[in-house]
Design an enzyme around this catalytic site. Structure first.
Site, short mmCIF file in Angstrom:
data_model
loop_
_atom_site.label_atom_id
_atom_site.label_comp_id
_atom_site.label_asym_id
_atom_site.label_seq_id
_atom_site.Cartn_x
_atom_site.Cartn_y
_atom_site.Cartn_z
N ASP A 253 8.55 -41.36 -1.92
CA ASP A 253 9.10 -41.59 -3.26
C ASP A 253 10.33 -40.72 -3.51
O ASP A 253 10.34 -39.53 -3.17
CB ASP A 253 8.07 -41.26 -4.32
CG ASP A 253 6.85 -42.17 -4.28
OD1 ASP A 253 6.48 -42.62 -3.18
OD2 ASP A 253 6.27 -42.42 -5.36
N ASP A 288 9.61 -46.83 -4.47
CA ASP A 288 9.68 -45.97 -5.65
C ASP A 288 10.97 -45.16 -5.65
O ASP A 288 10.96 -43.92 -5.67
CB ASP A 288 8.44 -45.06 -5.74
CG ASP A 288 7.27 -45.75 -6.42
OD1 ASP A 288 7.32 -47.01 -6.54
OD2 ASP A 288 6.31 -45.08 -6.82
N ASN A 320 5.64 -49.77 -6.08
CA ASN A 320 5.15 -50.35 -7.33
C ASN A 320 6.15 -50.23 -8.47
O ASN A 320 6.06 -50.94 -9.47
CB ASN A 320 3.81 -49.72 -7.73
CG ASN A 320 3.91 -48.23 -7.99
OD1 ASN A 320 4.34 -47.47 -7.12
ND2 ASN A 320 3.52 -47.79 -9.18
N HIS A 321 7.14 -49.34 -8.35
CA HIS A 321 8.15 -49.20 -9.40
C HIS A 321 9.34 -50.14 -9.21
O HIS A 321 10.19 -50.21 -10.10
CB HIS A 321 8.64 -47.75 -9.48
CG HIS A 321 7.69 -46.84 -10.18
ND1 HIS A 321 7.76 -46.57 -11.53
CD2 HIS A 321 6.60 -46.17 -9.72
CE1 HIS A 321 6.78 -45.75 -11.87
NE2 HIS A 321 6.05 -45.48 -10.79
N HIS A 380 3.71 -48.65 0.91
CA HIS A 380 3.94 -47.72 -0.19
C HIS A 380 2.65 -47.12 -0.72
O HIS A 380 2.53 -45.89 -0.85
CB HIS A 380 4.68 -48.41 -1.34
CG HIS A 380 4.87 -47.49 -2.50
ND1 HIS A 380 5.77 -46.45 -2.48
CD2 HIS A 380 4.23 -47.41 -3.71
CE1 HIS A 380 5.69 -45.77 -3.62
NE2 HIS A 380 4.77 -46.34 -4.39
N HIS A 462 3.54 -42.91 -2.70
CA HIS A 462 2.90 -43.33 -3.96
C HIS A 462 2.30 -42.20 -4.77
O HIS A 462 2.21 -42.31 -5.99
CB HIS A 462 1.81 -44.37 -3.63
CG HIS A 462 1.24 -45.10 -4.79
ND1 HIS A 462 2.00 -45.59 -5.83
CD2 HIS A 462 -0.05 -45.45 -5.09
CE1 HIS A 462 1.22 -46.21 -6.70
NE2 HIS A 462 -0.03 -46.13 -6.28
#
Length: 528
Positions: A253, A288, A320-321, A380, A462
């Site tokens: 990330d 991310d 996920n972002h 991720h 993550h």
């Protein structure tokens, strides 16, 4: 008391027959991780031999000469193709009366270094190369900064003067911001907005990267770049899965912490064919990249430019972002969502339009996994319930608008290892405290998943981890997180500061058998 790392090192060794893990810190890093380093052998990688082997397979060779000088905006090059004399510029690098023998026929430079979908000299290629070159110029200034500080407090350098003294790092032979072929590029792609030379660069970091004079020009060039990266991603025959080779670096990330990204390039090599290692090393950026940080748009601009310029060397995994719903939710909670960041950099109306382009052309086309040497899987979040195979990734229908639209994508981007560690109580699959049908999985699940898929381990991101890396599940799983001081707020509230890390994957050529070595490389927290 015995060495606290001895048991962990032995567990890693026992878990892998052809993969070894270790942790390496540079300068004044954690004593715990330094102890781990003492148990690891030094890897020896024959990059040149590997690269030449692949050129022979394709029955083609390329001769190119790069001549770089301090204060040049970038290194100049000259090439010769079959039967031809060298192109004008640096003929002195070739013998008198030189003509290339047909058996050494070369391809276009864009094809040889990274295989860009766009021809050298095209607006898309030149724009991508300009963003990369300008990032390298920023990188050399960051490398010379005397104070290390959280990205939140960082003021990007004003790149005004070409005459500023450069530090002694050989990387810093790269000079000022690139414009070159960009002079007329903005007219071609930006409605008449011109890119500008470094001396006239605006203070906004977005405009500095793009070489744009104002927000309108930056918005136009950003749109062009993300349409180009969309075309590049759609050209992938396996849209959900990247395939990479060692040597390779895995980034966790980043969350808009652009300075940390540049610092990793300074410490451990940067993706440039002029002053870095991208010709023999591949890169995996494991999602991310946006939300929360101050330089979200700049981070994805650079990653998109790298993917357009070096598509075979740069591999992007969705996090996920990378989701319009997630971005809007972050902004609604006042946590600096990506949509708000784009509007702040490009203006309300233009920012909204560019944000839609990034979602349509970039986020929804991103792969969700990368496999390295058929042995290391990079995702991720995690493996969810682990009851799926790599072949199932080909069944994911692309584009994927939102992660929740596909159950497997949802688990790949959101699931975590069980928070109870490697103990007996963590075995199996359980519901996550995150809710929303997110799973947590135990060490037995990771082991069974790797055995079923012929893998040696899984690398994921993550989750913030204090030392930037955590080796889990007996060695079958590792977490890597690259954003330092992730919970830092301001000078009065330091939050829970953390180191940042990347993981390198290399071949150990000196071993009795072909061994893949996973080594974490750490940049310490700032300590502000």
């Amino acid at each position: 008391m015995g060495d606290p790392t001895e048991g962990l090192t032995k567990a890693m060794s026992d878990a892998f027959s052809v993969v070894e893990m270790s942790v390496e810190d540079s300068a004044t890093r954690s004593p715990f991780l330094s102890a781990l380093t003492g148990h690891a052998k030094t890897a020896s990688v024959n990059h040149v031999g590997n690269d030449l082997a692949h050129k022979v397979v394709h029955d083609t060779r390329f001769v190119e000469v790069h001549l770089g000088k301090p204060a040049l905006k970038h290194a100049e090059s000259v090439a010769a193709t079959a039967g031809d004399a060298p192109t004008a510029g640096h003929e002195e690098a070739f013998a008198d009366h030189f003509h290339m023998d047909p058996c050494f026929a070369g391809r276009d430079v864009a094809e040889c270094i990274g295989g860009s979908l766009f021809a050298a000299g095209s607006p898309e290629f030149d724009l991508a190369e300009t963003v990369v070159d300008n990032a390298i110029s920023l990188l050399r200034r960051v490398a010379g900064e005397r104070k290390d500080e959280p990205d939140l407090l960082w003021h990007p350098p004003h790149l005004r003067s070409e005459r500023a003294a450069a530090p002694s790092n050989p990387l810093h032979a790269m000079g000022g911001l690139a414009s070159g072929a960009m002079g007329g590029l903005a007219h071609a792609v930006g409605g008449g907005h011109r890119a500008t030379r470094r001396d006239d660069a605006p203070e906004c970091l977005t405009q500095t990267l793009l070489g744009a004079t104002d927000r309108d020009a930056a918005a136009a060039l950003t749109t062009t770049l993300f349409k180009a990266v969309g075309a590049t991603l759609r050209d992938n025959p396996s849209p959900a899965l990247n395939v990479a080779r060692a040597p390779c670096k895995i980034f966790g990330d980043i969350h808009g912490q652009f300075r940390d990204l540049l610092l990793f390039f300074v410490e451990f090599g940067c993706p440039s064919h002029r002053c870095g290692d991208v010709e023999y090393c591949e890169y995996v950026f494991n999602g991310d990249w946006v939300d929360r940080g101050h330089h979200q748009l700049e981070t994805v601009l650079l990653l998109a430019a790298l993917k357009v310029r070096y598509p075979r060397r740069i591999h992007l995994n969705r996090g996920n972002h990378e989701s319009a719903e997630m971005n809007a939710g972050m902004s609604a909670r006042g946590e600096s969502g990506f949509d708000a960041d784009v509007r702040a950099k490009l203006g309300e109306w233009a920012g909204d339009e560019v944000f839609k382009v990034i979602q349509a052309e970039f986020f929804r086309w991103l792969p969700v996994a990368t496999v390295i040497e058929s042995a290391v899987l990079v995702v991720h979040g995690g493996i969810g319930d682990g009851k799926w195979t790599l072949g199932d990734l080909s069944d994911i229908p692309y584009p994927v608008e939102e992660p929740r639209d596909h159950p497997l994508v949802w688990q790949l981007l959101w699931s975590d290892p069980d928070w109870r560690g490697d103990g007996e109580e963590a075995r199996g699959v359980h519901e996550s405290e995150r809710g929303l049908d997110v799973k947590v999985f135990g060490p037995d699940v990771s082991r069974a998943f790797c055995h079923m898929n012929g893998l040696k381990c899984v690398v994921r991101s993550h989750e913030y981890v204090p030392q930037g890396v955590m080796i889990q599940h007996g060695g079958y799983l590792a977490t890597v997180f690259s954003a330092r001081d992730y919970d830092y707020h301001d000078a009065k509230d330091t939050g829970a500061q953390n180191d940042g890390a990347i993981i390198s994957v290399t071949h150990d050529a000196g071993a009795d058998r072909d061994v893949l070595r996973l080594k974490a490389k750490i940049i310490q927290k700032t300590g502000v």
